[in-house]
Design an enzyme around this catalytic site. Structure first.
Site, PDB file in Angstrom:
ATOM      1  N   SER A  97     -10.328   0.157   6.669  1.00 21.01           N
ATOM      2  CA  SER A  97      -9.647   0.248   5.369  1.00 21.01           C
ATOM      3  C   SER A  97      -8.991  -1.028   4.860  1.00 21.01           C
ATOM      4  O   SER A  97      -8.563  -1.083   3.716  1.00 21.01           O
ATOM      5  CB  SER A  97      -8.603   1.361   5.407  1.00 21.01           C
ATOM      6  OG  SER A  97      -9.233   2.605   5.309  1.00 21.01           O
ATOM      7  N   SER A 103      -9.808   2.275   2.432  1.00 19.71           N
ATOM      8  CA  SER A 103      -8.871   2.970   1.581  1.00 19.71           C
ATOM      9  C   SER A 103      -7.860   2.068   0.886  1.00 19.71           C
ATOM     10  O   SER A 103      -7.240   2.468  -0.093  1.00 19.71           O
ATOM     11  CB  SER A 103      -8.113   3.997   2.412  1.00 19.71           C
ATOM     12  OG  SER A 103      -7.312   3.343   3.377  1.00 19.71           O
ATOM     13  N   LYS A 132       0.862  -1.190   0.000  1.00 16.12           N
ATOM     14  CA  LYS A 132       0.000   0.000   0.000  1.00 16.12           C
ATOM     15  C   LYS A 132       0.892   1.232   0.000  1.00 16.12           C
ATOM     16  O   LYS A 132       1.912   1.278   0.708  1.00 16.12           O
ATOM     17  CB  LYS A 132      -0.898  -0.013   1.238  1.00 16.12           C
ATOM     18  CG  LYS A 132      -1.941   1.113   1.232  1.00 16.12           C
ATOM     19  CD  LYS A 132      -2.889   1.012   2.417  1.00 16.12           C
ATOM     20  CE  LYS A 132      -3.956   2.098   2.370  1.00 16.12           C
ATOM     21  NZ  LYS A 132      -4.902   2.027   3.498  1.00 16.12           N
TER      22      LYS A 132
END
Lengths: 93, 475, 483
Positions: free
Chosen positions: C173, C149, C74
């Protein structure tokens, strides 16, 4: 939440919105604040705030130098710098 | 109308740790810009603070020395504002739960003691340095100082005038250097203070509106800045105007304070608990160790000097005024076994020289070794007190070895009585008028003969021997 | 031999048996990245270094746990010398001088980081639509959001490009995109995984975790991601177990709590049906369901939307155009520099949250909002403490429904309610996992299990037993999106 409040907190956060956006952001913030106002319903008398779920105590370090000089890397990565300093437009005090 | 001044001081003491409050970067003074900056100090995303426990230990020493409560659980908060030398956009400080709570310190003003309460002392990180005048149209930022541990010591508004404020600042300076938690170097900014000044009518209970004078770093300027500010505020009030609550800057060149007019005053710092740091706990065991390691404090030393060495209060106070002075006194006394003579020289000639040069004893060229020699040469009659005085001045200037100087300059006292007698006889023979006068009863003229002998011997004669010989020869 | 949709375990075996070389595996991975380019799952690729590392592994045998396994990171974890943007314009040129502990842990266990995945800007969003680098598409449907996210990570794993990816979870997320993309994702106990090098959104809520195709792979990754880190003093010192050890243990007799206050009747009936079937399935495995009450749970989302913005407004102050990242063109003075760099550098959602945060912390409002929220946060934690006296785990749907269409949710508060089921675990610092549990209109839907503090082993064990006896996690999307 009114335009003046939005102007104040925008300044605190160093953010600016153009006129079209001001209406919308004010409305959004108003709605969000209204939404979080639900918190009022909870009885929190004598309740200690919880700042961190761990509820443990800090681990600390001993007073020993571990950092190396990374001046060049740091200054290279900066938007504006000379060989010694980070640079910003002149600040008048 | 009679006005009363109310002053509170916020003293920022730079703690003498090797590394920063939250990073392993050095706190050393005078390094090349931006060379003592760790990831945390640059405020890089993802970098996290780790507490330097030594800063806590040092803060606690201060707390104990001021008989303050020590908060064994203390916490950090964030103070949010934007400035180029504040890399994270917030300063990590202690708002809600400072490490040191209410304490007090005694100050001396013209021989009178006064107790000043200290509201709190908390740990916080210093900002970096902004350099405004080095580059064309730009400000340079040096982050070497960013994150250096500071102990902010906040007094109660109990200080009544500039003199007291200076005495308070000096008392803090003395204490933190005794405690070995700060190097006390004012020129390098190791101690700075913000002064809150307000004026009220003598009969009023409520405090007047205060102005804060930021960042003063010398004893002299504190006094001047406060006196200027008091006069300014009284003038305003007497004209029926009011004092504006604001931050002011002291200009030492113009000797005036002026409004900073920055928006800082209107800032809302939005303090909240620092979520990257859990509460810091000091164990009982740690606290006990710190208590055990506490050095003797100035007041305790003063008292002991009076008791052990039979000194006057005023003498003891000077000798315990700084750690270096006290150490010099004690070590020299031990070596020379004559603490009274050592005290006499330190309080007298040496203090005078310090005042003249406006330096502290550790900044002088006088070493313990040399000072001991000076005292010993006096007690073993190698040199006279008078010679010693001029010798001290020499040593003061050059730092040269006392014995070498005595040899080089031939300052050894003349012990041989036959030599002195010869000189005295010569003095008597060549001053017949004075001899006659003396013999006719003018006793006071005796001093003239002593003076002449001393002059002939360039001060190297032992005054007592000269007296005895002259008395004998003049009958 | 295709590597698409393979698990870590399968790829490790292939490498071990030399069915594929390390270099071939990574090369093939980048072929998949290119093939599914339209997903927009990646912001920055690490192709050259990844291939180099793979080659080195081919030349020298390694017994590292994750030797040669491709992984997507990420873009919220800083990676030394590899651009890290956090999905934001303001960091679109940022080359970090150091790597996050998570990255170091994974790479030193043999993983090969193939690139940085797309995400909502500064992890603020539940649909991946707030990324400066454009929205991510869900492999399960052309115009569906992947959740957020960690949307890029979820999409990359769901599309079978990589067997695993890292994620971070502040309010859901990891779990919400896992649910919407039909994969498995776990948010461990707060403090289990070091936050050093994780770009902070809300420091007291942020927690990293793995996203993968199976519970077993998540456990394998947990073993490498967790460590004791002196650089993050909010990280835990507790012993780190071998998370794979008890996966297969029987779960008969486990007590799972169903939250009384979550009124599922308001959800789509198909969503409820999936949840009820999961319950039935667990019952068939010997699990007992007990109703538990979490009286303050309905205040979770309002609490979260005070605490998280407050912390983020302060955390994001460092992005000011002075030391790194982007600065506006020709600032006329310092104020102009700050205001324009930040106003141009941040997107609308980030700005909204910064303003909310500044507001709830400002003088006069602190007690009513921030302090109040922290107090309610304690009430919520207390509720969980009470519940865990009665049950081993708590089960909820992960999300209110399956993936929705991009652009369909324009009201911020509607979007915030996406976090309804996931936020409580963050507030209380508890571990939570989402596993695929069924489909609605061919769109995957996740099941959430929440454990007590430090009970990840049990969480993984109960979740693994579900996957051992179901095949929801084995389904793969029939991807329309082709290059």
């Amino acid at each position: 939440m009114d335009k003046e409040t939005v102007a104040t907190i925008s300044y605190l956060a160093r953010l600016r919105f153009d006129e079209d956006n001001k209406e919308k952001i004010t409305k959004d913030l108003e709605n969000i604040i209204e939404f979080v106002d639900q918190l009022e319903s909870a009885d929190t008398s004598d309740i200690e705030p919880l700042a961190n779920p761990l509820e443990k105590t800090a681990k600390t370090r001993s007073d020993e130098i571990t950092a190396e000089n990374r001046k060049e890397t740091f200054l290279e990565n900066a938007p504006d710098s000379n060989e010694d300093y980070f640079l910003v437009p002149r600040v008048v005090e | 109308m009679s006005w009363e001044t109310v002053i509170g001081l916020e003293v920022h003491v730079q703690l003498s740790t090797k590394t920063k409050l939250f990073s392993g970067a050095s706190t050393g003074f005078g390094a090349e810009p931006n060379t003592q900056v760790d990831l945390v100090d640059l405020g890089l995303p993802g970098a996290l603070p780790v507490v330097n426990k030594e800063a806590f230990y040092k803060a606690i020493r201060f707390g104990l020395a001021t008989k303050a409560e020590i908060n064994q659980v203390s916490m950090f908060d964030r103070k949010n504002y934007f400035y180029p030398d504040l890399p994270k956009g917030y300063q990590i400080t202690q708002m809600e739960k400072p490490i040191v709570g209410m304490g007090s310190i005694t100050i001396d003003v013209d021989g009178k003691e006064k107790l000043i309460n200290i509201t709190r002392a908390h740990l916080e990180e210093d900002a970096g340095k902004s350099i405004h005048d080095l580059f064309d149209g730009e400000t340079g930022v040096d982050l070497n100082r960013a994150g250096t541990p500071l102990l902010e010591i906040v007094s109660e508004p109990e200080i009544s005038n500039a003199k007291e404020a200076v005495a308070y600042f000096k008392a803090i300076h003395q204490l933190v250097t005794f405690l070995d938690i700060c190097d006390g170097n004012m020129a390098q900014g190791s101690m700075r203070c913000d002064v809150n000044v307000s004026i009220k009518k003598a009969e009023d209970k409520e405090l007047g509106t205060r102005a804060e004078i930021k960042n003063i770093n010398s004893f002299k300027f504190i006094e001047k800045a406060i006196n200027f500010e008091i006069a300014r505020q009284i003038k305003l009030l007497e004209k029926g105007e009011s004092v504006v609550q604001e931050t002011r800057l002291y200009d030492s060149i113009k000797n005036e304070t002026r409004s900073m007019r920055s928006k800082e005053a209107a800032n809302d710092y939005r303090y909240f608990p620092e979520p990257d740091l859990l509460p810091v706990v000091i164990l009982d065991k740690e606290l006990e160790e710190i208590i055990e390691g506490l050095p003797e404090l100035p007041k305790e030393k003063e008292k002991r000097f009076i008791d052990e060495h039979n000194l006057e209060v005023s003498e003891a106070r000077i000798l315990s005024s700084s750690k270096a002075m006290a150490e010099l006194f004690e070590k020299a006394s031990e070596k020379t076994k004559d603490s009274n003579l050592v005290a006499k020289w330190l309080v007298g000639d040496i203090s005078a020289l310090l005042n003249k040069d406006n330096i502290s004893i550790e900044e002088s060229k006088l070493s313990l070794e040399n000072f001991v020699k000076l005292i010993e040469r006096i007690t073993d009659n190698t040199i006279s007190g008078k010679i010693a005085k001029s010798l001290l001045e020499d040593v003061w200037e050059t730092g040269n070895d006392v014995d070498n100087l005595i040899q080089e300059k031939g300052l050894v006292q003349i012990q041989d009585e036959s030599v002195l007698e010869e000189i005295a006889t010569k003095v008597i023979q060549s001053n017949e008028d004075q001899v006659a006068a003396y013999k006719s009863g003018k006793d006071r003229i005796f001093g003239f003969f002593v003076g002449q002998v001393m002059k002939e011997t360039q001060g190297k004669a032992n005054p007592k021997s000269v007296n005895d010989i002259l008395k004998k020869l003049l009958g | 031999m295709s590597i698409q949709f393979k698990t870590i375990k399968e790829l490790s075996l292939m490498l071990e048996k030399k069915d594929i070389s390390n270099h071939e595996l990574i090369e093939e991975t980048f072929n998949l990245v290119e093939k599914y380019d339209k997903l927009n799952a990646f912001i920055t690729l690490n192709k050259e270094k990844a291939l180099e590392k793979a080659k080195a592994l081919d030349n020298k045998s390694s017994d590292l746990a994750l030797s040669g396994i491709p992984i997507a990171q990420k873009d919220l974890f800083v990676t030394k010398n590899l651009r890290t943007t956090c999905g934001s314009n303001i960091l679109s040129n940022f080359i970090p001088p150091y790597s996050a502990t998570v990255i170091e842990n994974l790479e030193s266990s043999g993983c090969i980081s193939i690139g940085k995945t797309n995400m909502d800007e500064f992890a603020m969003g539940s649909s991946n639509e707030t990324s400066f680098f454009g929205k991510v598409n869900n492999p399960w449907g052309a115009n569906l959001v992947p959740g957020g996210s960690s949307g890029g990570s979820a999409a990359a794993v769901a599309a079978g490009i990589v067997p695993a990816a890292t994620g971070t979870d502040t309010g859901g997320s990891i779990r919400q995109p896992a649910s919407l993309c039909g994969i498995t994702g776990i948010k461990p106990t707060y403090g289990r995984i070091s936050r050093w090098g994780m770009i902070a959104f809300a420091s007291s809520l942020d927690q990293a975790g793995p996203m993968a195709r199976t519970v077993e792979d998540c456990a394998i990754l947990m073993n490498q991601m967790c460590s004791h880190d002196s650089k993050d003093t909010t990280s835990l010192d507790e012993a780190i177990p071998d998370f794979t050890k008890n996966l297969d243990k029987e779960i008969k007799g486990k007590k799972i709590g169903i939250v009384k206050e979550f009124d599922l009747s308001k959800l789509d009936k198909n969503v409820v049906k999936v949840f009820e079937e999961s319950k039935k399935h667990y019952e068939s495995l010997g699990v007992e369901f007990i109703e538990v009450s979490l009286p303050n749970i309905s205040l979770s989302v309002p609490t979260y939307y005070v605490v998280a913005p407050a912390e983020c407004s302060s955390n994001l102050s460092r992005f000011d155009g002075v030391k790194y990242g982007k600065r506006c063109e020709n600032p006329k003075d310092l104020e102009d520099l700050y205001i324009r760099s930040r106003s141009e550098g941040f997107g609308d959602e980030v700005k909204r949250r910064i303003l909310i945060g500044a507001y709830v912390l400002s003088a006069g409002f602190y007690d009513a909002y921030y302090k109040k929220a922290q107090q309610v946060r304690r009430l919520i934690k207390n509720d969980f403490d009470d519940a865990f006296k009665k049950v081993d785990l708590i089960m909820t749907p992960t999300t209110r429904g399956p993936a929705f269409e991009a652009g369909s949710m324009s009201d911020p508060i509607e979007m915030y309610l996406e976090d309804l089921f996931t936020v409580p675990a963050n507030l209380a610092g508890l571990p939570g996992i989402s596993i695929p549990s069924g489909y609605v209109d061919n769109k995957p839907l996740g099941l959430q299990l929440i454990g007590n503090s430090l009970q990840e082993e049990q969480l993984l064990n109960v979740a693994h037993n579900f996957q051992k006896t179901t095949d929801w996690h084995l389904k793969t999307p029939d991807m329309e999106i082709k290059s």
